[in-house]
Write a protein that holds these residues in place. Structure first.
Motif, PDB file in Angstrom:
ATOM      1  N   CYS A 276       0.824  -1.212   0.000  1.00 49.18           N
ATOM      2  CA  CYS A 276       0.000   0.000   0.000  1.00 49.18           C
ATOM      3  C   CYS A 276       0.857   1.260   0.000  1.00 49.18           C
ATOM      4  O   CYS A 276       0.583   2.205  -0.754  1.00 49.18           O
ATOM      5  CB  CYS A 276      -0.928  -0.010   1.218  1.00 49.18           C
ATOM      6  SG  CYS A 276      -2.239  -1.244   1.117  1.00 49.18           S
ATOM      7  N   SER A 279       2.504   1.724  -3.365  1.00 45.08           N
ATOM      8  CA  SER A 279       1.554   2.166  -4.382  1.00 45.08           C
ATOM      9  C   SER A 279       1.244   3.647  -4.240  1.00 45.08           C
ATOM     10  O   SER A 279       1.230   4.388  -5.221  1.00 45.08           O
ATOM     11  CB  SER A 279       0.258   1.348  -4.283  1.00 45.08           C
ATOM     12  OG  SER A 279       0.499  -0.019  -4.510  1.00 45.08           O
ATOM     13  N   PHE A 432      -5.508   2.595  -1.582  1.00 48.62           N
ATOM     14  CA  PHE A 432      -4.342   1.965  -0.961  1.00 48.62           C
ATOM     15  C   PHE A 432      -4.177   2.354   0.513  1.00 48.62           C
ATOM     16  O   PHE A 432      -4.025   1.476   1.364  1.00 48.62           O
ATOM     17  CB  PHE A 432      -3.084   2.296  -1.766  1.00 48.62           C
ATOM     18  CG  PHE A 432      -3.134   1.784  -3.180  1.00 48.62           C
ATOM     19  CD1 PHE A 432      -3.177   0.423  -3.437  1.00 48.62           C
ATOM     20  CD2 PHE A 432      -3.161   2.653  -4.260  1.00 48.62           C
ATOM     21  CE1 PHE A 432      -3.245  -0.067  -4.730  1.00 48.62           C
ATOM     22  CE2 PHE A 432      -3.230   2.187  -5.556  1.00 48.62           C
ATOM     23  CZ  PHE A 432      -3.273   0.816  -5.798  1.00 48.62           C
TER      24      PHE A 432
END
Length: 453
Positions: A276, A279, A432
């Motif tokens: 996460c 990203s 995310f």
């Protein structure tokens, strides 16, 4: 001879004894490991700041230029897995020395490439020791420092990344002010990564293998000697002869972490958080041009200075987060970091939808602050809960989840950004940190100060 039950007990006692004791040399080793991240920040991200000059000189097609930018990320993905496994198999020290030597050779090589195709090849190869060094560094920190303090040190990696990015931008700004030719700017910038790598290699040269790894490999004689040199402790609980220990494997690591629900949940969170945060950060670059236009920046020098200011904010966040970890724990840092990023992206999306773009720079700065918190412990957590014999593999697995989205975002996100627009893409990216926030709340157990039984 194979390890017997009494030798296994002695090994467990020796490792527990080492990780619960403190020595200033452990802190020194931790900072030495962190210092190598400056090199990695330089080699991973300097390409983004000089890509415009490479494009001007060679005018490659977009795919080739994208591969030049993403090459180190792809190589680091390979290096994280292979380097972590080798760290467990052949030792921490030899891997550290090998990665620094490769840093120096490949950093210098990329400064002399004659085409973008060759730059892609060299930067992919450069990524392999980059990924290996991160996973290796975490094993050294966890092996050399006591619980609690090793986690604070491990959480400083984002601070060191921000410092490396600020230094890179500052030096490029000096080159631009000095009116250095564009070709010289990108060649010298990329090649300069060899200099700090050489300094760190010299500083690391006499660093011994970690006593914890030697104990777990059954090399008791050497472990006793190293522990005496480092800590003044000869590990009297260990016998004076070596034993043969079965070698660790990746499958054994994956099977082992599933046995303990605390270690499994912490490791699972680490993987999710790595993906996460990787990203959300990889897509952040697409907002920078909007910010530059809003504050009236149009020159290359101005862009560098504004970007440097953003990473100064990031460095402050990267320093404050680890300091707060003993007070609010890993869960607190994860919840606060992902929560800040999530709210910041919602504010940014609203600002773009309603044309209140004056809010966007503030939302971006807040997003960067939150990111440098939520990313701070995603590598620390899986490594600290792993058994010493699997730490390199555990760290390499976690770093793989950082590099995978970083590599993919360069190719996939530009198309999405174009297809659904700035506001829509901002809402998409908010997925995310939301996933990371939910994982911190519902999956991550508090493991600050974690010690193995």
């Amino acid at each position: 001879m194979l390890v017997a039950a009494n030798s296994q007990s002695a090994m467990d006692n020796a490792v527990r004894h080492l990780v619960t004791r403190y020595n200033p040399k452990g802190n020194r080793i931790g900072w030495l490991m962190m210092a190598s991240i400056l090199v990695e920040a330089w080699d991973l991200y300097s390409i983004a700041f000089v890509l415009i000059f490479i494009k001007q000189q060679f005018n490659p097609d977009p795919l080739l230029l994208g591969l030049a930018a993403a090459g180190t990320q792809g190589g680091a993905l390979v290096g994280a897995l292979v380097g972590g496994w080798l760290s467990d198999k052949i030792g921490r020290r030899i891997m550290f020395l090998a990665t620094m030597i490769l840093f120096i050779i490949l950093a210098l090589t990329q400064a002399f490439v004659t085409s973008v195709a060759w730059l892609v090849v060299v930067r992919f190869l450069l990524g392999v020791p980059l990924g290996s060094d991160i996973s290796n560094g975490y094993t050294y920190i966890m092996d050399s420092m006591r619980s609690g303090e090793r986690e604070v040190m491990g959480n400083r990696w984002q601070f060191m990344f921000a410092v490396g990015e600020v230094l890179t931008l500052a030096i490029i700004a000096v080159f631009l002010i000095a009116e250095m030719s564009p070709e010289l700017v990108w060649r010298v910038t990329l090649g300069l990564g060899a200099l700090p790598a050489l300094i760190i290699l010299i500083m690391r040269h006499d660093l011994p293998e970690t006593a914890v790894w030697l104990v777990r490999r059954g090399r008791f004689k050497e472990a006793k000697r190293v522990s005496h040199e480092m800590f003044g402790d000869s590990l009297e609980m260990l016998p004076n002869e070596d034993v043969t220990v079965p070698k660790a494997s990746t499958t054994a690591f994956l099977a082992d972490i599933r046995k303990d629900p605390i270690r499994w949940r912490a490791t699972l969170y680490g993987w999710i958080a790595c993906f996460c945060q990787g990203s959300e950060f990889s897509t952040f670059a697409f907002y920078l041009p909007v910010l530059f236009v809003m504050v009236g920046v149009s020159s290359i020098l101005g862009t560098n200075l504004v970007t440097m200011l953003l990473y100064v904010i990031a460095a402050i966040a990267g320093w404050v987060g680890p300091m707060l970890t003993p007070k609010i724990g890993h869960r607190g840092i994860g919840i606060a970091g992902f929560g800040i990023v999530f709210v910041s992206l919602l504010v940014a999306a609203w600002a773009l939808y309603t044309q209140n773009t004056i809010l966007l720079p503030f939302a971006a700065a807040a997003m960067l602050w939150g990111h440098y918190w939520d990313a701070s412990n995603c590598m620390t957590i899986p490594t600290v809960v792993a058994k010493p014999e699997y730490r390199g593999t555990a760290s390499g697995f976690a770093y793989m989840f950082v590099k995978l989205p970083s590599f993919l975002a360069i190719f996939l996100f530009p198309a999405l950004f174009t297809a659904i627009g700035q506001a829509g893409a901002t809402l998409f990216v908010a997925i995310f940190p939301l996933v990371g926030l939910l994982a911190a709340i519902f999956i991550l157990p508090e493991i600050y100060g974690y010690e193995h039984d």
